[in-house]
Motif scaffolding. Structure first.
Motif, PDB file in Angstrom:
ATOM      1  N   GLY A   8      37.961  40.861  43.652  1.00 15.51           N
ATOM      2  CA  GLY A   8      39.287  41.364  43.254  1.00 15.51           C
ATOM      3  C   GLY A   8      39.758  42.534  44.174  1.00 15.51           C
ATOM      4  O   GLY A   8      41.070  43.255  43.900  1.00 15.51           O
ATOM      5  N   GLY A   9      38.864  43.213  45.088  1.00 14.75           N
ATOM      6  CA  GLY A   9      39.562  44.373  45.862  1.00 14.75           C
ATOM      7  C   GLY A   9      40.513  44.028  46.823  1.00 14.75           C
ATOM      8  O   GLY A   9      40.922  42.584  46.879  1.00 14.75           O
ATOM      9  N   GLY A  10      41.145  44.863  47.204  1.00 14.03           N
ATOM     10  CA  GLY A  10      42.117  44.544  48.376  1.00 14.03           C
ATOM     11  C   GLY A  10      42.928  45.900  49.011  1.00 14.03           C
ATOM     12  O   GLY A  10      42.301  47.042  48.622  1.00 14.03           O
ATOM     13  N   SER A  11      43.924  45.585  49.697  1.00 11.00           N
ATOM     14  CA  SER A  11      44.697  46.700  50.196  1.00 11.00           C
ATOM     15  C   SER A  11      45.978  46.900  49.362  1.00 11.00           C
ATOM     16  O   SER A  11      46.801  45.616  49.356  1.00 11.00           O
ATOM     17  N   SER A  17      48.727  48.090  41.723  1.00 15.13           N
ATOM     18  CA  SER A  17      47.786  47.808  40.814  1.00 15.13           C
ATOM     19  C   SER A  17      46.655  46.839  41.272  1.00 15.13           C
ATOM     20  O   SER A  17      46.938  45.857  42.250  1.00 15.13           O
ATOM     21  N   LEU A  18      45.520  46.826  40.908  1.00 10.60           N
ATOM     22  CA  LEU A  18      44.441  45.778  41.453  1.00 10.60           C
ATOM     23  C   LEU A  18      43.478  45.586  40.076  1.00 10.60           C
ATOM     24  O   LEU A  18      43.405  46.475  39.174  1.00 10.60           O
ATOM     25  N   ARG A  19      43.028  44.324  40.213  1.00 10.13           N
ATOM     26  CA  ARG A  19      41.894  44.016  39.039  1.00 10.13           C
ATOM     27  C   ARG A  19      40.851  43.483  39.460  1.00 10.13           C
ATOM     28  O   ARG A  19      40.643  42.419  40.058  1.00 10.13           O
ATOM     29  N   LEU A  20      39.657  44.239  39.135  1.00 11.26           N
ATOM     30  CA  LEU A  20      38.425  43.882  39.780  1.00 11.26           C
ATOM     31  C   LEU A  20      37.630  42.939  38.771  1.00 11.26           C
ATOM     32  O   LEU A  20      37.731  43.393  37.588  1.00 11.26           O
ATOM     33  N   SER A  21      37.047  42.058  39.200  1.00  9.44           N
ATOM     34  CA  SER A  21      35.958  41.458  38.219  1.00  9.44           C
ATOM     35  C   SER A  21      34.636  41.382  38.680  1.00  9.44           C
ATOM     36  O   SER A  21      34.267  41.547  39.931  1.00  9.44           O
ATOM     37  N   CYS A  22      33.811  41.244  37.824  1.00 11.28           N
ATOM     38  CA  CYS A  22      32.364  41.058  37.985  1.00 11.28           C
ATOM     39  C   CYS A  22      31.579  40.279  36.963  1.00 11.28           C
ATOM     40  O   CYS A  22      31.883  40.291  35.871  1.00 11.28           O
ATOM     41  N   THR A  23      31.110  39.356  37.850  1.00  8.34           N
ATOM     42  CA  THR A  23      30.490  38.192  37.204  1.00  8.34           C
ATOM     43  C   THR A  23      28.959  38.442  36.919  1.00  8.34           C
ATOM     44  O   THR A  23      28.363  38.556  38.245  1.00  8.34           O
ATOM     45  N   ALA A  24      28.229  38.033  36.017  1.00  5.19           N
ATOM     46  CA  ALA A  24      26.729  38.148  36.045  1.00  5.19           C
ATOM     47  C   ALA A  24      26.048  36.800  36.115  1.00  5.19           C
ATOM     48  O   ALA A  24      26.761  35.987  35.366  1.00  5.19           O
ATOM     49  N   GLN A  81      40.635  47.074  35.367  1.00  7.32           N
ATOM     50  CA  GLN A  81      41.888  46.970  35.599  1.00  7.32           C
ATOM     51  C   GLN A  81      42.303  48.370  36.346  1.00  7.32           C
ATOM     52  O   GLN A  81      42.274  49.503  35.576  1.00  7.32           O
ATOM     53  N   MET A  82      43.053  48.340  37.410  1.00  7.70           N
ATOM     54  CA  MET A  82      43.391  49.588  37.902  1.00  7.70           C
ATOM     55  C   MET A  82      45.024  49.699  38.366  1.00  7.70           C
ATOM     56  O   MET A  82      45.370  49.003  39.021  1.00  7.70           O
ATOM     57  N   ASN A  83      45.505  50.656  37.613  1.00  6.74           N
ATOM     58  CA  ASN A  83      47.147  50.968  37.596  1.00  6.74           C
ATOM     59  C   ASN A  83      47.300  52.079  38.433  1.00  6.74           C
ATOM     60  O   ASN A  83      46.505  52.914  38.474  1.00  6.74           O
ATOM     61  N   SER A  84      48.537  52.270  38.861  1.00  6.26           N
ATOM     62  CA  SER A  84      48.875  53.622  39.328  1.00  6.26           C
ATOM     63  C   SER A  84      47.871  54.056  40.422  1.00  6.26           C
ATOM     64  O   SER A  84      47.640  55.224  40.341  1.00  6.26           O
ATOM     65  N   LEU A  85      47.551  53.349  41.259  1.00  5.27           N
ATOM     66  CA  LEU A  85      46.667  53.563  42.295  1.00  5.27           C
ATOM     67  C   LEU A  85      47.085  54.623  43.185  1.00  5.27           C
ATOM     68  O   LEU A  85      48.100  54.773  43.448  1.00  5.27           O
ATOM     69  N   LYS A  86      45.908  55.605  43.594  1.00  7.63           N
ATOM     70  CA  LYS A  86      46.281  56.572  44.594  1.00  7.63           C
ATOM     71  C   LYS A  86      45.255  56.480  45.780  1.00  7.63           C
ATOM     72  O   LYS A  86      44.306  56.043  45.532  1.00  7.63           O
ATOM     73  N   SER A  87      45.577  57.393  46.728  1.00 10.90           N
ATOM     74  CA  SER A  87      44.918  57.052  47.896  1.00 10.90           C
ATOM     75  C   SER A  87      43.383  57.394  47.650  1.00 10.90           C
ATOM     76  O   SER A  87      42.476  56.807  48.383  1.00 10.90           O
ATOM     77  N   GLU A  88      43.193  58.417  46.706  1.00 15.22           N
ATOM     78  CA  GLU A  88      41.978  58.830  46.530  1.00 15.22           C
ATOM     79  C   GLU A  88      40.900  57.890  45.652  1.00 15.22           C
ATOM     80  O   GLU A  88      39.947  58.009  45.649  1.00 15.22           O
ATOM     81  N   ASP A  89      41.645  56.892  45.449  1.00 13.81           N
ATOM     82  CA  ASP A  89      40.918  55.823  44.889  1.00 13.81           C
ATOM     83  C   ASP A  89      40.287  55.020  45.983  1.00 13.81           C
ATOM     84  O   ASP A  89      39.464  54.060  45.463  1.00 13.81           O
ATOM     85  N   THR A  90      40.510  54.980  47.031  1.00  9.90           N
ATOM     86  CA  THR A  90      40.001  54.351  48.287  1.00  9.90           C
ATOM     87  C   THR A  90      38.432  54.511  48.065  1.00  9.90           C
ATOM     88  O   THR A  90      38.029  55.398  48.348  1.00  9.90           O
ATOM     89  N   ALA A  91      38.011  53.345  48.024  1.00  9.53           N
ATOM     90  CA  ALA A  91      36.180  53.267  47.845  1.00  9.53           C
ATOM     91  C   ALA A  91      35.756  51.966  48.014  1.00  9.53           C
ATOM     92  O   ALA A  91      36.621  51.048  47.807  1.00  9.53           O
ATOM     93  N   GLU A  92      34.528  51.664  47.910  1.00 13.37           N
ATOM     94  CA  GLU A  92      33.936  50.485  47.760  1.00 13.37           C
ATOM     95  C   GLU A  92      33.541  50.485  46.270  1.00 13.37           C
ATOM     96  O   GLU A  92      32.775  51.732  45.948  1.00 13.37           O
ATOM     97  N   TYR A  93      33.655  49.532  45.404  1.00 18.06           N
ATOM     98  CA  TYR A  93      33.682  49.678  44.124  1.00 18.06           C
ATOM     99  C   TYR A  93      32.384  48.705  43.511  1.00 18.06           C
ATOM    100  O   TYR A  93      32.340  47.321  44.065  1.00 18.06           O
TER     101      TYR A  93
END
Length: 122
Positions: A8-11, A17-24, A81-93
């Motif tokens: 779910g990551g991206g640029s 907004s982006l929505r990350l998913s994690c499946t186990a 769920q990540m809304n109102s993203l900022k440049s400082e949120d840039t990272a590997e999750y």
């Protein structure tokens, strides 16, 4: 084999907004505390969000009101769920099981998966 796979990551541009998913796989996470760590280049990793097995949510101060962690035990998945993203949120999750508030300490005892990259441009 126990595995957690993030997607779910991206640029995006700031404010997006982006929505990350994690499946186990290899275990059921319904009785497991789960969380999302992130690490930016040259920075220490940090716990972004935590959700207990009972559903209690805890957030890093800098993401409160913008990020929401959730879980779907039926799908054996966790989301961010990540809304109102900022440049400082840039990272590997990274999605992890049984997170600790001290990410560096957690990494001494565990290893995380490949993660998903989030890049926010100003």
């Amino acid at each position: 084999e126990v595995q957690l796979e993030e997607s779910g990551g991206g640029s995006v541009q700031a404010g997006g907004s982006l929505r990350l998913s994690c499946t186990a796989s290899g275990f059921t996470l319904d009785a497991t505390n789960m969380g999302w760590y992130r690490q930016a280049p040259g920075s220490e990793c940090e716990l972004v969000a935590f959700i207990s097995a009972a559903g209690k949510e805890v957030y890093r101060e800098s993401v409160k009101g913008r990020f929401t962690i959730s879980r779907d035990n039926a799908k054996n998945a966790v989301y961010l769920q990540m809304n109102s993203l900022k440049s400082e949120d840039t990272a590997e999750y990274h999605c992890v099981a049984q997170p600790h508030s001290n990410c560096e300490w957690w990494l001494i005892l565990h290893s995380w998966g490949k993660g998903t990259q989030v890049t926010v441009s100003a």
